[in-house]
Design an enzyme around this catalytic site. Sequence first.
Site, PDB file in Angstrom:
ATOM      1  N   HIS A 110      -0.170  13.128   1.843  1.00 34.64           N
ATOM      2  CA  HIS A 110       0.011  11.690   1.603  1.00 34.64           C
ATOM      3  C   HIS A 110      -1.348  10.974   1.592  1.00 34.64           C
ATOM      4  O   HIS A 110      -1.620  10.147   0.715  1.00 34.64           O
ATOM      5  CB  HIS A 110       0.923  11.086   2.676  1.00 34.64           C
ATOM      6  CG  HIS A 110       1.021   9.588   2.627  1.00 34.64           C
ATOM      7  ND1 HIS A 110       1.983   8.929   1.897  1.00 34.64           N
ATOM      8  CD2 HIS A 110       0.242   8.624   3.189  1.00 34.64           C
ATOM      9  CE1 HIS A 110       1.802   7.622   2.031  1.00 34.64           C
ATOM     10  NE2 HIS A 110       0.745   7.410   2.809  1.00 34.64           N
ATOM     11  N   GLU A 111      -2.198  11.310   2.549  1.00 33.52           N
ATOM     12  CA  GLU A 111      -3.517  10.662   2.617  1.00 33.52           C
ATOM     13  C   GLU A 111      -4.387  11.061   1.420  1.00 33.52           C
ATOM     14  O   GLU A 111      -5.131  10.240   0.892  1.00 33.52           O
ATOM     15  CB  GLU A 111      -4.221  10.972   3.943  1.00 33.52           C
ATOM     16  CG  GLU A 111      -3.475  10.486   5.189  1.00 33.52           C
ATOM     17  CD  GLU A 111      -3.081   9.012   5.133  1.00 33.52           C
ATOM     18  OE1 GLU A 111      -3.813   8.210   4.553  1.00 33.52           O
ATOM     19  OE2 GLU A 111      -2.010   8.660   5.684  1.00 33.52           O
ATOM     20  N   HIS A 114      -3.696   8.869  -1.392  1.00 34.09           N
ATOM     21  CA  HIS A 114      -4.485   7.629  -1.418  1.00 34.09           C
ATOM     22  C   HIS A 114      -5.879   7.886  -2.001  1.00 34.09           C
ATOM     23  O   HIS A 114      -6.412   7.046  -2.722  1.00 34.09           O
ATOM     24  CB  HIS A 114      -4.622   7.050  -0.009  1.00 34.09           C
ATOM     25  CG  HIS A 114      -3.364   6.418   0.507  1.00 34.09           C
ATOM     26  ND1 HIS A 114      -2.660   5.478  -0.202  1.00 34.09           N
ATOM     27  CD2 HIS A 114      -2.682   6.592   1.669  1.00 34.09           C
ATOM     28  CE1 HIS A 114      -1.592   5.095   0.496  1.00 34.09           C
ATOM     29  NE2 HIS A 114      -1.583   5.766   1.635  1.00 34.09           N
TER      30      HIS A 114
HETATM   31 ZN   LIG Z   1      -0.281   5.716   3.185  1.00 33.26          ZN
END
Ligand SMILES: [Zn+2]
Length: 241
Positions: A110-111, A114
């Site tokens: 998830h990171e 980003h």
């Molecule tokens: Zn996030």
Amino acid sequence: MFYLDPRYLCFMLPAMLLMMYAQWRVSSTYTKWSKVRNAMNITGLDAARRLLSSGGSGANIESSAGLADVRLAGIGGRLTDRYDPAKNTLYLSQEVAQHPSVAAIAVAAHEIGHAVQQAEGYLPLRLRSLMVPAVSIGSYLGWILIFGGLILGLAQVAWAGVLFFSLGALFAFATLPVEFNASRRARAMLAENGMLHSEQDARGVNEVLNAAAMTYVGSLATALMQLLYFVTLIGGGRRRS
Ligand SMILES: [Zn+2]
């Protein structure tokens, strides 16, 4: 004062309960899947390195250049993992970095999602970053103007405060596409890099990411209810006077 106003509780209680439920769900889902080893037996740090070196496949080709510069660093605490676009650094908590769990690869991916957004110049992320200074000033100024306006009986000043305060809700709203998109990218990257080896892994990654998404909905609900409360407070006050 407003904190003794029972109407404030009526407005805020549902949002606060939703937020508490969302946070409980994140924590319990994360704990559950932290104890389950992923089929590839890789830590969050391994997963992050692999995804970074693969250029976050599933994203644009151009993004791989940006991803090569992403630094990896440790951070204290639990569920504190984050990507800092200004420093182009991915901070992983010890639990995520060192444990080969299903939760660890979900959070790490998830990171990285980003980081890929940043590398691609993903528009919602850029808009949200632009909002940060205005939001932090706006919420302070909002409080001051709302209460100053109410105490002095100057409705226009209070309404100006609401306008500033609403930037916070707008920010919470802008956060949704950024977070949902990062999770979508995370699932795609893990799948395309062959890192979801079992059905159990796929289910766990989904559960962790979905639970996290709910906290952002909770934040938006809280911000909107607070805004609504101020609107009725100032609107009601004006009608009475
Ligand atoms: Zn996030």
